[in-house]
Scaffold this motif. Structure first.
Motif, PDB file in Angstrom:
ATOM      1  N   ASP A 104     -53.404 -14.444  32.943  1.00 21.48           N
ATOM      2  CA  ASP A 104     -52.376 -13.524  32.451  1.00 21.48           C
ATOM      3  C   ASP A 104     -52.514 -12.159  33.117  1.00 21.48           C
ATOM      4  N   ARG A 125     -53.086 -21.411  35.995  1.00 20.06           N
ATOM      5  CA  ARG A 125     -51.842 -20.949  35.369  1.00 20.06           C
ATOM      6  C   ARG A 125     -50.629 -21.517  36.100  1.00 20.06           C
ATOM      7  N   GLU A 159     -47.274  -8.366  31.277  1.00 19.42           N
ATOM      8  CA  GLU A 159     -48.601  -8.263  30.652  1.00 19.42           C
ATOM      9  C   GLU A 159     -49.468  -7.232  31.362  1.00 19.42           C
TER      10      GLU A 159
END
Length: 315
Positions: A178, A198, A305
């Protein structure tokens, strides 16, 4: 996101690299989606046939309309020289290379304007590649899926030491899923961050759905390092991994150990969907992933993020 040495070098918007992953990014869909969203998409040449590889490079080149993309090539693979010829002929802008020395190839590709980025898992290899004249390094820590360092040194320490010692741009890899992780590694001095697991858990990744579901089912402690006596692999704790760990514990003789280790493959998991006996290569960051969005959605999230992480520190 502020420009870095790496974004300026490669002319990409965000310091976000999609790792070259066999079968997952051995296609046009995933690299194209990442590049078009402002990151750097990477075609994994490792398991590809030469003609399929050439066609995939051309497909990505057309789809990204002049934006940078890359090819990941393990230099030990059969016919590596032929793949390098295709990379030269198709004027691929960036090469990610591993498992072999870069020195013999650099003059050839630098003359074309191609940037050579070398993937390393130890500081010793990082120093050698930097001395050879590569343009940047991917420094991988123990949290990474696939083939992390056998010495167990984590990403935070490995990357920070590389940044302290070496002058060239450093791409950090391992343990990130993230934008908060991206912010942390950029704060260490990295110039970009490479994410594998991811992007493996996206709709465009070219692996069996069982493999993707394994990502979602794996917790932060759900991977293990197997094959220390051969080529260490971070993967899920499935039946095959348990058998290898038991063989390690029992100090099984080398021939029997090799037979066991070679009885499984990444292909078995990635293409055939056998996630119990296949080598389901995943990083510890699988424990931070719980959905299967598009690659473009992942890119948007990573940027948001990252911004949230920075605001949290400065507000």
């Amino acid at each position: 996101m502020k420009p870095t040495r790496l974004t300026k070098l490669l002319n990409i918007r965000y310091p976000i690299i999609q790792a070259g992953m066999s079968w997952a990014s051995s296609n046009a869909a995933l690299p194209t989606a990442v590049t078009n969203a402002g990151g750097l998409g990477v075609i994994a040449a490792g398991p590809m046939y030469l003609d399929v590889f050439r066609n995939t490079v051309r497909e990505v080149k057309e789809a990204v309309e002049g934006k940078p993309f890359a090819v990941n090539l393990p230099l030990y693979r059969p016919e590596a020289d032929k793949f390098l010829d295709v990379i030269e002929e198709e004027r691929v802008p960036v090469i990610f290379a591993s498992q072999g020395g870069p020195k013999a190839h650099l003059a050839r590709f630098h003359a074309l304007g191609t940037h050579w980025i070398h993937v390393v898992s130890t500081l010793e290899h990082a120093r050698k590649a930097a001395a050879a004249g590569v343009d940047a390094l991917v420094v991988v820590g123990a949290e990474a899926g696939g083939h992390p360092p056998a010495n167990g040194v984590g990403t935070l320490v490995a990357v920070r030491r590389a940044v302290m010692e070496l002058e060239l741009p450093i791409i950090a890899g391992g343990g990130v899923a993230d934008g908060y992780g991206i912010a942390a590694l950029l704060a260490l001095g990295a110039d970009a961050v490479q994410l594998g697991t991811r992007f493996l858990a996206t709709r465009e990744a070219g692996v069996h759905d069982n493999y993707k579901q394994a990502v979602l089912a794996t917790g932060i402690d759900g991977t293990t390092l197997v094959g220390i006596r051969k080529l260490p692999i971070r993967m899920t704790k499935n039946a095959f991994a348990r058998d290898v760990l038991e063989a390690d514990m029992n100090q099984q003789d080398d021939d029997a150990y090799a037979t066991l280790f070679n009885s499984s493959s990444l292909r078995q998991a990635a293409l055939e969907g056998d996630v119990e006996r296949g080598k389901v290569e995943l990083g510890q960051s699988a424990g931070l992933i719980d959905d299967l969005p598009s690659a473009a959605e992942v890119m948007q999230r990573l940027v948001s993020e990252y911004e949230a992480a920075i605001h949290r520190l400065v507000d």
